[in-house]
Design a protein around this motif. Structure first.
Motif, PDB file in Angstrom:
ATOM      1  N   ASP A 167      19.730   9.307  30.258  1.00 32.04           N
ATOM      2  CA  ASP A 167      20.781   9.658  29.297  1.00 32.04           C
ATOM      3  C   ASP A 167      21.898   8.623  29.245  1.00 32.04           C
ATOM      4  O   ASP A 167      22.656   8.576  28.267  1.00 32.04           O
ATOM      5  CB  ASP A 167      21.377  11.033  29.632  1.00 32.04           C
ATOM      6  N   ASP A 168      22.010   7.793  30.291  1.00 36.63           N
ATOM      7  CA  ASP A 168      23.100   6.823  30.363  1.00 36.63           C
ATOM      8  C   ASP A 168      22.692   5.420  29.904  1.00 36.63           C
ATOM      9  O   ASP A 168      23.527   4.512  29.900  1.00 36.63           O
ATOM     10  CB  ASP A 168      23.633   6.733  31.801  1.00 36.63           C
ATOM     11  N   VAL A 169      21.439   5.236  29.528  1.00 39.66           N
ATOM     12  CA  VAL A 169      20.965   3.917  29.115  1.00 39.66           C
ATOM     13  C   VAL A 169      21.269   3.729  27.634  1.00 39.66           C
ATOM     14  O   VAL A 169      20.615   4.309  26.770  1.00 39.66           O
ATOM     15  CB  VAL A 169      19.455   3.761  29.375  1.00 39.66           C
ATOM     16  N   GLU A 170      22.252   2.900  27.341  1.00 38.36           N
ATOM     17  CA  GLU A 170      22.684   2.717  25.955  1.00 38.36           C
ATOM     18  C   GLU A 170      21.628   2.017  25.108  1.00 38.36           C
ATOM     19  O   GLU A 170      21.588   2.201  23.883  1.00 38.36           O
ATOM     20  CB  GLU A 170      23.988   1.912  25.920  1.00 38.36           C
ATOM     21  N   TYR A 182      11.324  -5.077  27.090  1.00 37.38           N
ATOM     22  CA  TYR A 182      11.191  -4.636  28.475  1.00 37.38           C
ATOM     23  C   TYR A 182      12.482  -4.911  29.231  1.00 37.38           C
ATOM     24  O   TYR A 182      13.048  -6.006  29.160  1.00 37.38           O
ATOM     25  CB  TYR A 182      10.000  -5.330  29.144  1.00 37.38           C
ATOM     26  N   LEU A 183      12.943  -3.886  29.951  1.00 39.94           N
ATOM     27  CA  LEU A 183      14.201  -3.933  30.659  1.00 39.94           C
ATOM     28  C   LEU A 183      13.975  -3.805  32.165  1.00 39.94           C
ATOM     29  O   LEU A 183      13.011  -3.154  32.603  1.00 39.94           O
ATOM     30  CB  LEU A 183      15.122  -2.803  30.175  1.00 39.94           C
ATOM     31  N   PRO A 184      14.865  -4.393  32.984  1.00 38.88           N
ATOM     32  CA  PRO A 184      14.653  -4.400  34.433  1.00 38.88           C
ATOM     33  C   PRO A 184      15.194  -3.173  35.154  1.00 38.88           C
ATOM     34  O   PRO A 184      15.089  -3.091  36.379  1.00 38.88           O
ATOM     35  CB  PRO A 184      15.428  -5.651  34.868  1.00 38.88           C
ATOM     36  N   CYS A 244       4.332   1.548  15.975  1.00 38.43           N
ATOM     37  CA  CYS A 244       5.375   2.037  16.877  1.00 38.43           C
ATOM     38  C   CYS A 244       6.065   0.842  17.519  1.00 38.43           C
ATOM     39  O   CYS A 244       5.593  -0.295  17.443  1.00 38.43           O
ATOM     40  CB  CYS A 244       4.796   2.964  17.951  1.00 38.43           C
ATOM     41  N   ARG A 245       7.188   1.115  18.139  1.00 38.47           N
ATOM     42  CA  ARG A 245       7.859   0.118  18.966  1.00 38.47           C
ATOM     43  C   ARG A 245       8.006   0.691  20.367  1.00 38.47           C
ATOM     44  O   ARG A 245       8.021   1.924  20.551  1.00 38.47           O
ATOM     45  CB  ARG A 245       9.218  -0.267  18.385  1.00 38.47           C
ATOM     46  N   VAL A 246       8.096  -0.184  21.343  1.00 43.58           N
ATOM     47  CA  VAL A 246       8.110   0.229  22.741  1.00 43.58           C
ATOM     48  C   VAL A 246       9.327  -0.335  23.451  1.00 43.58           C
ATOM     49  O   VAL A 246       9.640  -1.524  23.317  1.00 43.58           O
ATOM     50  CB  VAL A 246       6.826  -0.245  23.465  1.00 43.58           C
ATOM     51  N   THR A 247      10.014   0.516  24.185  1.00 40.12           N
ATOM     52  CA  THR A 247      11.039   0.084  25.128  1.00 40.12           C
ATOM     53  C   THR A 247      10.524   0.428  26.516  1.00 40.12           C
ATOM     54  O   THR A 247      10.326   1.604  26.841  1.00 40.12           O
ATOM     55  CB  THR A 247      12.376   0.791  24.883  1.00 40.12           C
ATOM     56  N   GLY A 248      10.247  -0.598  27.307  1.00 43.96           N
ATOM     57  CA  GLY A 248       9.681  -0.382  28.623  1.00 43.96           C
ATOM     58  C   GLY A 248      10.662  -0.706  29.737  1.00 43.96           C
ATOM     59  O   GLY A 248      11.563  -1.539  29.577  1.00 43.96           O
ATOM     60  N   PHE A 249      10.486  -0.029  30.863  1.00 35.91           N
ATOM     61  CA  PHE A 249      11.309  -0.258  32.054  1.00 35.91           C
ATOM     62  C   PHE A 249      10.397  -0.635  33.210  1.00 35.91           C
ATOM     63  O   PHE A 249       9.424   0.066  33.498  1.00 35.91           O
ATOM     64  CB  PHE A 249      12.093   1.002  32.416  1.00 35.91           C
TER      65      PHE A 249
END
Length: 290
Positions: free
Chosen positions: A129-132, A73-75, A48-53
């Motif tokens: 929904d707004d996070v591109e 990882y995003l801020p 899997c891949r992970v996009t974290g906030f």
């Protein structure tokens, strides 16, 4: 197309469900204060891949320092898209946009100190929904001190493609105006999810009682829990082939829910969208590893 993963990470289940893409996990509040995330083994295997906030700078820096090739990882702070006050607590795990409730904290050993506000700051939130940067994803894992409901309501479009949500819920609100279990349950059921498992249950002693010399040791009082919701598998006609395949992978690799994985394989077989005899091959796989 068939997903290719490193040989060391090959999953026999991949050959049975043939997903169109690797499983995508979105982790909101990725600061690992409670230990390894539930998808750790799947990530370590390259499945899997992970996009974290994670909006807390120190925690974000540590996540980025330790991250592997399949992690981003995003801020951003996710929420309802508005600007809020961030209440920075003595314990980073209690920092959030809901003010800790001093009266409630005083009911439970230790929480008055952990929830003590060190400072306040203004923070802007984004709707999921707004996070591109986030496209289709399969599993949402979230723990953001009471603001989970905001994310669910602000992410209905993207959550429509997801197959599982791993969320913290509160039975006793520790923050002012905090949504509780019933509020979260109603929202997720309205989005087509049903409860699947309690991944963790936190009980806590009511102050000032201490059992066995350990102020954390509880008897019965429920405080919080991690609940896993899954796409309603009783309505398979509402799920795409990809959703059934991804749910099978998440069920098997993350939660050891082999019955749910089998159910998904059976539905795919009925549609002629899995390899021949996939359910029985899966049973053989389980028997061979038992």
């Amino acid at each position: 197309m068939t997903v290719t993963v490193p040989a060391r990470a090959a999953s026999p289940l991949l050959d049975l469900v043939r997903p169109a893409r690797p499983t995508h996990v979105v982790d909101v509040g990725a600061n690992p204060i409670d230990g390894d995330p539930p998808y750790r083994d799947m990530l370590a295997a390259g499945l899997c891949r992970v996009t974290g906030f994670e909006p807390q700078p120190e925690a974000l820096d540590e996540l980025r320092r330790r991250k592997g090739p399949h992690e981003t990882y995003l801020p951003d702070a996710l929420g309802d898209g508005g600007t809020h006050t961030l209440y920075v607590a003595a314990s980073s795990g209690m920092t959030g946009i809901f003010r800790p409730d001093a009266n409630r904290l005083g009911l439970f050993n230790g929480f008055s100190e952990w929830g003590r506000i060190r400072e306040e700051a203004e923070i802007s939130t984004k709707r999921l929904d707004d996070v591109e940067a986030v496209g289709a994803f399969d599993l949402l894992k979230i723990d953001i001190q009471g603001a989970e409901l905001m994310v669910f309501q602000g992410g209905r479009r993207k959550l429509a493609a997801a197959v599982a949500v791993h969320t913290e819920v509160s039975f006793v609100p520790l923050y002012e105006d905090q949504p509780v279990f019933g509020d979260v349950d109603q929202e997720l059921r309205g989005q087509g999810f049903i409860p699947h498992a309690f991944a963790a249950v936190k009980r806590w002693p009511i102050a000032p009682v201490v059992f066995g010399g350990d102020f954390r040791q509880a008897r019965h009082q429920l405080l919080e829990a991690d609940v896993v919701y899954v796409r309603d598998f009783g309505r398979p006609e509402s799920m795409t082939d990809e959703q059934l395949g991804q749910l099978a992978l998440v069920a098997h690799h993350v939660y050891d829910s082999t019955d749910l994985a089998y159910h998904c394989l059976r539905q795919l077989s009925l549609r002629n969208r899995a390899v021949h005899d996939a359910p029985n091959r899966y049973l053989a796989l389980l028997a061979g590893s038992g």
